[in-house]
Scaffold this motif. Structure first.
Motif, PDB file in Angstrom:
ATOM      1  N   SER A 108      20.146  98.511  67.004  1.00 34.75           N
ATOM      2  CA  SER A 108      19.320  98.854  68.161  1.00 34.75           C
ATOM      3  C   SER A 108      17.854  99.411  67.490  1.00 34.75           C
ATOM      4  CB  SER A 108      19.470  99.551  69.420  1.00 34.75           C
ATOM      5  OG  SER A 108      19.723 100.923  69.342  1.00 34.75           O
ATOM      6  N   LEU A 109      18.042 100.438  66.533  1.00 35.50           N
ATOM      7  CA  LEU A 109      17.101 101.141  65.698  1.00 35.50           C
ATOM      8  C   LEU A 109      16.307 100.212  64.985  1.00 35.50           C
ATOM      9  CD1 LEU A 109      15.260 103.558  64.978  1.00 35.50           C
ATOM     10  CD2 LEU A 109      16.992 104.053  63.453  1.00 35.50           C
ATOM     11  N   ILE A 110      16.893  99.384  64.401  1.00 35.63           N
ATOM     12  CA  ILE A 110      16.581  98.658  62.968  1.00 35.63           C
ATOM     13  C   ILE A 110      15.946  97.603  63.636  1.00 35.63           C
ATOM     14  CG2 ILE A 110      17.263  96.860  61.130  1.00 35.63           C
ATOM     15  CD1 ILE A 110      17.510  99.949  60.722  1.00 35.63           C
ATOM     16  N   GLU A 111      16.082  96.913  64.821  1.00 36.02           N
ATOM     17  CA  GLU A 111      15.368  95.779  65.417  1.00 36.02           C
ATOM     18  C   GLU A 111      14.458  96.141  66.445  1.00 36.02           C
ATOM     19  OE1 GLU A 111      18.575  93.553  67.180  1.00 36.02           O
ATOM     20  OE2 GLU A 111      19.523  92.962  65.628  1.00 36.02           O
ATOM     21  N   SER A 112      14.027  97.343  66.455  1.00 39.89           N
ATOM     22  CA  SER A 112      13.163  98.047  67.466  1.00 39.89           C
ATOM     23  C   SER A 112      11.724  97.982  67.111  1.00 39.89           C
ATOM     24  CB  SER A 112      13.544  99.480  67.989  1.00 39.89           C
ATOM     25  OG  SER A 112      13.198 100.314  66.993  1.00 39.89           O
ATOM     26  N   ALA A 113      10.852  97.698  67.897  1.00 39.12           N
ATOM     27  CA  ALA A 113       9.455  97.740  67.556  1.00 39.12           C
ATOM     28  C   ALA A 113       8.839  99.147  67.139  1.00 39.12           C
ATOM     29  CB  ALA A 113       8.431  96.995  68.777  1.00 39.12           C
ATOM     30  N   PRO A 114       9.852 100.357  67.942  1.00 38.03           N
ATOM     31  CA  PRO A 114       9.182 101.717  67.596  1.00 38.03           C
ATOM     32  C   PRO A 114       9.737 102.142  66.566  1.00 38.03           C
ATOM     33  CG  PRO A 114      10.153 101.633  69.881  1.00 38.03           C
ATOM     34  CD  PRO A 114      10.442 100.186  69.392  1.00 38.03           C
ATOM     35  N   LEU A 115      10.519 101.536  65.688  1.00 40.14           N
ATOM     36  CA  LEU A 115      10.687 101.719  64.192  1.00 40.14           C
ATOM     37  C   LEU A 115       9.536 101.133  63.469  1.00 40.14           C
ATOM     38  CD1 LEU A 115      12.527 103.022  62.109  1.00 40.14           C
ATOM     39  CD2 LEU A 115      14.014 101.025  62.114  1.00 40.14           C
ATOM     40  N   ARG A 132      31.009 110.680  73.567  1.00 37.83           N
ATOM     41  CA  ARG A 132      31.729 109.450  73.249  1.00 37.83           C
ATOM     42  C   ARG A 132      31.965 108.409  74.032  1.00 37.83           C
ATOM     43  NH1 ARG A 132      34.726 109.994  68.739  1.00 37.83           N
ATOM     44  NH2 ARG A 132      36.700 109.328  69.301  1.00 37.83           N
ATOM     45  N   ALA A 133      31.649 108.644  75.470  1.00 38.19           N
ATOM     46  CA  ALA A 133      31.715 107.376  76.189  1.00 38.19           C
ATOM     47  C   ALA A 133      30.576 106.693  76.282  1.00 38.19           C
ATOM     48  CB  ALA A 133      31.822 108.192  77.819  1.00 38.19           C
ATOM     49  N   SER A 134      29.392 107.303  75.718  1.00 38.61           N
ATOM     50  CA  SER A 134      28.108 106.338  75.538  1.00 38.61           C
ATOM     51  C   SER A 134      28.070 105.991  74.300  1.00 38.61           C
ATOM     52  CB  SER A 134      27.102 107.355  75.784  1.00 38.61           C
ATOM     53  OG  SER A 134      26.826 107.722  77.246  1.00 38.61           O
ATOM     54  N   PHE A 135      28.916 105.831  73.298  1.00 39.97           N
ATOM     55  CA  PHE A 135      29.196 105.391  71.768  1.00 39.97           C
ATOM     56  C   PHE A 135      29.191 103.764  72.074  1.00 39.97           C
ATOM     57  CE2 PHE A 135      31.159 103.833  68.205  1.00 39.97           C
ATOM     58  CZ  PHE A 135      30.467 104.233  67.055  1.00 39.97           C
ATOM     59  N   PRO A 136      28.489 102.895  71.367  1.00 41.98           N
ATOM     60  CA  PRO A 136      27.314 103.397  70.412  1.00 41.98           C
ATOM     61  C   PRO A 136      26.170 103.295  70.993  1.00 41.98           C
ATOM     62  CG  PRO A 136      28.069 101.324  69.850  1.00 41.98           C
ATOM     63  CD  PRO A 136      28.679 101.761  70.984  1.00 41.98           C
ATOM     64  N   TYR A 137      25.301 104.501  70.658  1.00 42.36           N
ATOM     65  CA  TYR A 137      23.740 104.192  71.144  1.00 42.36           C
ATOM     66  C   TYR A 137      23.077 102.919  70.623  1.00 42.36           C
ATOM     67  CZ  TYR A 137      23.582 109.231  72.615  1.00 42.36           C
ATOM     68  OH  TYR A 137      23.629 110.589  73.203  1.00 42.36           O
ATOM     69  N   GLY A 138      23.798 102.362  69.315  1.00 37.81           N
ATOM     70  CA  GLY A 138      23.037 101.542  68.708  1.00 37.81           C
ATOM     71  C   GLY A 138      22.972  99.861  69.156  1.00 37.81           C
ATOM     72  N   ASN A 139      24.076 100.049  70.235  1.00 35.70           N
ATOM     73  CA  ASN A 139      23.888  98.657  70.905  1.00 35.70           C
ATOM     74  C   ASN A 139      23.277  98.686  72.319  1.00 35.70           C
ATOM     75  OD1 ASN A 139      25.778  97.685  69.017  1.00 35.70           O
ATOM     76  ND2 ASN A 139      27.735  97.802  70.217  1.00 35.70           N
ATOM     77  N   LYS A 140      22.531  99.772  72.475  1.00 39.39           N
ATOM     78  CA  LYS A 140      22.001  99.949  73.671  1.00 39.39           C
ATOM     79  C   LYS A 140      20.309  99.657  73.402  1.00 39.39           C
ATOM     80  CE  LYS A 140      24.915 103.357  75.696  1.00 39.39           C
ATOM     81  NZ  LYS A 140      26.068 102.966  74.828  1.00 39.39           N
TER      82      LYS A 140
END
Length: 260
Positions: free
Chosen positions: A117-124, A36-44
């Motif tokens: 971060s996932l939605i905006e990523s080139a890997p996705l 939880r200290a790393s939440f959210p992954y989505g902003n990284k």
């Protein structure tokens, strides 16, 4: 614990996978790590996620796991291939079920819901191109606000507020993409909102991206069937809130606060 399967995410999202592993492999010891200290992954971004994943793997490998499940779509797609070289332990990720979505869709138009971060990523984008026969029919949808509803417990403790937020979110999707009839729940937090999504759009299909993970784990390693919880916490996301949420599901497992 005897060679547990370690399952982790930046919060409560991954517990659904823990519960399913326990159901399918009742003798398997499981290490449930809610970072939880790393939440959210989505902003990284990708570099920050890579650093978090490397640190997490080092920590979990001290428990001699038989396998580690990266129970989050964002790091699975963005950095999992890169971190495999840092771990001798078999690593499993979760991925959007794009082919299945396109197969069952009546309109042929589908959406992947995930963190920003996932939605905006080139890997996705590469993942969609590689796995979808019709990439242009796949919309990428930022569902980070929905993930927040889960991690802070709103979906459990403020049900009406949650349903209103989900309705508004789905209405906005359908306004932008009126032909979409199938959406993937491509964050392990989002399946907790499945009933809210289905109420907001009864004609839509919602697919859980984590369902294929369990089959890949095989028969596991025989142990005592124990589930041990490990938690990091921050001021905004403390262990007591997680404990309250789990209790709401009828889940009472030992939770040990740790620091990475």
């Amino acid at each position: 614990m005897h060679h547990p399967i370690a399952v982790f995410d930046a919060g409560i999202g991954s517990y659904a996978i823990v519960a399913e592993i326990h159901k399918q492999l009742p003798d398997q010891d499981i290490l449930y790590f809610a970072d939880r200290a790393s939440f959210p992954y989505g902003n990284k971004g990708q570099d920050e996620l890579l650093e978090v994943m490397q640190r997490t793997l080092r920590f979990l490998e001290s428990y001699a796991p038989s396998a580690i499940v990266v129970a989050s779509n964002a790091p699975s797609i963005m950095v999992l291939d890169s971190i495999r070289k840092y771990s001798a332990t078999p690593l499993f990720g979760v991925y959007p079920p794009v082919n299945e979505a396109l197969t069952i869709s009546r309109s042929g138009k589908v959406g992947i819901m995930g963190v920003r971060s996932l939605i905006e990523s080139a890997p996705l984008q590469r993942f969609v191109t590689q796995h979808a026969s019709r990439p242009h029919d796949v919309a990428l949808i930022n569902a980070s606000p929905m993930v927040e509803l889960v991690e802070d417990g709103t979906f459990l403790f403020e049900v009406e507020k949650t349903q209103e937020a989900v309705h508004a979110f789905i209405d906005n999707i359908l306004h932008q993409y009126p032909d979409i009839d199938t959406l993937t729940l491509s964050s392990t937090h989002l399946p907790w909102l499945r009933s809210f999504f289905e109420a907001a759009c009864p004609s839509c299909r919602f697919l859980d991206s984590a369902e294929s993970v369990i089959a890949g784990l095989g028969s596991g390693v025989r142990g005592t069937g124990r589930i041990q919880g490990l938690v990091t916490e921050s001021e905004a996301h403390d262990v007591e809130t997680l404990r309250r949420m789990l209790k709401q599901f009828g889940v009472e497992i030992p939770l040990e606060v740790v620091e990475l």
